[in-house]
Design a protein around this motif. Structure first.
Motif, mmCIF file in Angstrom:
data_model
loop_
_atom_site.group_PDB
_atom_site.id
_atom_site.type_symbol
_atom_site.label_atom_id
_atom_site.label_comp_id
_atom_site.label_asym_id
_atom_site.label_seq_id
_atom_site.Cartn_x
_atom_site.Cartn_y
_atom_site.Cartn_z
ATOM 1 N N GLU A 1 0.800 -1.104 -0.079
ATOM 2 C CA GLU A 1 0.072 -0.053 -0.012
ATOM 3 C C GLU A 1 0.797 1.319 0.072
ATOM 4 O O GLU A 1 0.408 2.355 -0.548
ATOM 5 N N VAL A 2 2.059 1.210 0.542
ATOM 6 C CA VAL A 2 2.986 2.509 0.700
ATOM 7 C C VAL A 2 4.153 2.374 -0.021
ATOM 8 O O VAL A 2 4.972 3.475 -0.256
ATOM 9 N N ALA A 3 4.202 1.324 -0.953
ATOM 10 C CA ALA A 3 5.586 1.245 -1.313
ATOM 11 C C ALA A 3 5.735 2.038 -2.539
ATOM 12 O O ALA A 3 4.776 2.509 -3.359
ATOM 13 N N GLY A 4 7.023 2.860 -2.617
ATOM 14 C CA GLY A 4 7.019 3.755 -3.886
ATOM 15 C C GLY A 4 6.458 4.937 -3.426
ATOM 16 O O GLY A 4 6.324 5.921 -4.568
ATOM 17 N N LEU A 5 5.853 5.405 -2.513
ATOM 18 C CA LEU A 5 5.137 6.796 -2.246
ATOM 19 C C LEU A 5 6.315 7.620 -2.199
ATOM 20 O O LEU A 5 7.265 7.347 -1.665
ATOM 21 N N PRO A 6 5.912 9.111 -2.914
ATOM 22 C CA PRO A 6 7.027 10.062 -2.988
ATOM 23 C C PRO A 6 7.280 10.657 -1.643
ATOM 24 O O PRO A 6 7.859 11.703 -1.652
ATOM 25 N N VAL A 7 6.459 10.516 -0.553
ATOM 26 C CA VAL A 7 6.813 11.006 0.542
ATOM 27 C C VAL A 7 7.351 9.900 1.753
ATOM 28 O O VAL A 7 7.145 8.529 1.683
ATOM 29 N N PRO A 8 8.174 10.364 2.723
ATOM 30 C CA PRO A 8 8.534 9.412 3.397
ATOM 31 C C PRO A 8 7.694 8.665 4.477
ATOM 32 O O PRO A 8 6.594 9.391 4.749
ATOM 33 N N VAL A 9 7.694 7.375 4.689
ATOM 34 C CA VAL A 9 6.654 6.884 5.543
ATOM 35 C C VAL A 9 7.417 6.180 6.697
ATOM 36 O O VAL A 9 8.264 5.506 6.674
ATOM 37 N N ILE A 10 6.914 6.597 7.700
ATOM 38 C CA ILE A 10 7.547 6.229 9.185
ATOM 39 C C ILE A 10 6.310 5.541 10.073
ATOM 40 O O ILE A 10 5.373 6.096 10.272
ATOM 41 N N ALA A 11 6.718 4.686 10.663
ATOM 42 C CA ALA A 11 5.713 3.526 11.378
ATOM 43 C C ALA A 11 6.155 3.350 12.664
ATOM 44 O O ALA A 11 7.282 3.109 13.135
ATOM 45 N N VAL A 12 5.207 3.019 13.549
ATOM 46 C CA VAL A 12 5.304 2.126 14.767
ATOM 47 C C VAL A 12 4.419 1.076 14.641
ATOM 48 O O VAL A 12 3.488 1.012 13.840
ATOM 49 N N LEU A 13 4.865 0.013 15.314
ATOM 50 C CA LEU A 13 3.834 -1.094 15.329
ATOM 51 C C LEU A 13 2.853 -0.907 16.493
ATOM 52 O O LEU A 13 3.120 -0.175 17.646
ATOM 53 N N GLY A 14 1.601 -1.777 16.349
ATOM 54 C CA GLY A 14 0.627 -1.939 17.438
ATOM 55 C C GLY A 14 0.595 -3.179 18.209
ATOM 56 O O GLY A 14 1.165 -4.025 17.570
ATOM 57 N N ASN A 15 -0.463 -3.337 18.871
ATOM 58 C CA ASN A 15 -0.576 -4.682 19.767
ATOM 59 C C ASN A 15 -0.955 -5.634 18.645
ATOM 60 O O ASN A 15 -0.683 -6.958 18.916
ATOM 61 N N HIS A 16 -1.718 -5.240 17.621
ATOM 62 C CA HIS A 16 -1.977 -6.335 16.777
ATOM 63 C C HIS A 16 -1.065 -6.954 15.932
ATOM 64 O O HIS A 16 -0.793 -8.012 15.525
ATOM 65 N N ASP A 17 -0.092 -6.078 15.563
ATOM 66 C CA ASP A 17 1.292 -6.328 14.761
ATOM 67 C C ASP A 17 2.077 -7.247 15.652
ATOM 68 O O ASP A 17 3.171 -7.907 15.408
ATOM 69 N N HIS A 18 1.777 -7.383 16.818
ATOM 70 C CA HIS A 18 2.618 -8.376 17.874
ATOM 71 C C HIS A 18 1.649 -9.639 18.041
ATOM 72 O O HIS A 18 2.426 -10.375 18.822
ATOM 73 N N HIS A 19 0.636 -9.644 17.598
ATOM 74 C CA HIS A 19 -0.289 -10.687 18.113
ATOM 75 C C HIS A 19 0.560 -11.965 17.672
ATOM 76 O O HIS A 19 0.233 -12.973 18.557
ATOM 77 N N SER A 20 1.021 -12.368 16.679
ATOM 78 C CA SER A 20 1.644 -13.552 16.228
ATOM 79 C C SER A 20 3.022 -13.686 16.940
ATOM 80 O O SER A 20 3.571 -14.703 16.430
#
Lengths: 281, 111
Positions: free
Chosen positions: A55-74
């Motif tokens: 969804e964000v690959a190649g966007l012309p603006v920097p993309v900065i993220a943190v993870l959430g609890n769902h991203d830790h579920h597995s």
């Protein structure tokens, strides 16, 4: 004016592939950078992370993220992080990163954060090991955020943004059941922001909450959980009050890792305690 | 989940309160306890494929009210299907919005 786009809690999976890309493709018209405030996936598996990455690959603006609890579920946050980084996303945990926007150094410090509650209504590092670990986890992540914000200040960032998944204040939880506030955020995050200073704090997690809030030290807080902002992303314009610097535009990293701490490495943020099954996520 | 057979009524359940019918004990309920069924529904939504923790599920009189935002129409249908499975015989009113994935038409300028 720095234009910051932000959204959290997009909870993408294979059946939502392509859902946000049309809106993200308009980002150059709206913003200088995009912040993703955690809960990017549903179960925290690489296949879902790949949907986010696409969804964000190649966007012309920097993309900065943190993870959430769902991203830790597995319990595979490192794998989720790797997939996102391969797509060019900067994933922060107890770290900061600097983006050069037309010569202005914009710093973003990030942590997932965790729960524990708010001043006067919070858990303590006391009693059973599980309870102590719960609060200690939050404290460790808040300390990482503080160090990251301090590092950005030392580096001369004219604008500093704190990016978390859990909330630093109760203001932006209004709409959620009061009883679950301790599972939605912690005052320790706000305390770190107030002590180090920040121009904006952005978080997600509370789907039923409220967009606007402020820390007791005056840091503006915005809950950008997608069900709250009701669009693909929100945009905030930040004035540049500090000094300008046309120095290096390359990525720089500050925070707990740069300071040698081993407690807050990206993707290794402790127990995967989830929040209760009511209210936001 | 409660194991008692549901009485099949959508309107005369004692939602979250229960009616004592045990012989002299005052402890047994004639119908599954809706309060616990709501809690189990929340667990079911969280643990399943949807990993859905964003719904607010509350008893309102004789009705269970569900509010929240689903990512897609497919997800909303799946949520309603699980609700029907978990709360048979209970009147449910669901106000589940779909996430708006359009680009914003304005920004907020912070001074």
């Amino acid at each position: 004016m720095i234009r910051v786009a932000a959204v959290g809690d997009i909870h993408l999976g294979p059946d939502s592939r392509g859902l946000l890309r049309p809106a993200f493709d308009t980002l150059p018209d709206h913003a200088d950078l995009l912040l993703l405030a955690g809960d990017l996936t549903r179960h925290g598996i690489p296949e879902e992370a790949q949907v986010v990455a696409d969804e964000v690959a190649g966007l012309p603006v920097p993309v900065i993220a943190v993870l959430g609890n769902h991203d830790h579920h597995s319990e595979r946050p490192e794998d989720v992080t790797d997939v996102l980084r391969a797509a060019g996303v900067t994933v922060l945990e107890g770290e900061g990163t600097v983006v050069d926007v037309d010569g202005v150094r914009v710093g973003v410090a990030g942590t997932k954060g965790f729960g524990g509650g708010f001043a006067g209504r919070s858990g303590s590092e006391f009693g059973e090991p599980e309870m102590k670990a719960f609060v200690r986890h939050t404290r460790g992540l808040a300390d990482g955020l503080r160090r990251a914000l301090d590092g950005l200040a030392a580096d001369g960032c004219a604008v500093r943004i704190a990016l978390t998944h859990f909330s630093p204040v109760p203001d932006t939880l209004v709409g959620e059941p009061l009883e679950i506030y301790p599972f939605l955020g912690s005052y320790l995050l706000a305390e770190a922001m107030d002590e180090s200073g920040a121009d904006l704090a952005v978080h997600g997690h509370a789907h039923l909450g409220t967009e606007h809030g402020i820390t007791s030290g005056g840091v503006r807080v915005r809950n950008v959980a997608q069900p709250v902002i009701r669009r693909a992303f929100a945009v905030y314009g930040l004035p540049v009050n500090g000094f300008h610097d046309s120095g290096t535009a390359g990525p720089a990293t500050y925070g707990s890792r740069a300071h040698g701490s081993a407690t807050d490495r990206p993707g290794t943020s402790g127990p995967a305690t989830d929040r209760p099954a009511t209210g936001g996520s | 989940m409660a194991t008692e057979p549901d009485n099949g009524s959508a309107v005369d359940d004692d939602v979250g309160v229960g009616t004592d019918t045990g012989p002299g004990t005052g402890a047994a309920h004639s119908a599954p306890n809706t309060e616990y069924r709501i809690a189990h529904l929340g667990e079911q939504l969280a643990r399943g494929d949807l990993a859905e923790l964003g719904m607010r599920i509350e008893a309102r009189g004789d009705t269970v009210h569900i509010t929240g935002t689903a990512s897609t129409a497919h997800d909303r249908e799946a949520i309603l299907r699980i609700v029907a499975e978990e709360l048979p015989g209970v009147r449910v009113r669901a106000d589940i919005a779909l996430a708006d994935v359009s680009a914003p038409d304005h920004s907020e300028e912070l001074s």
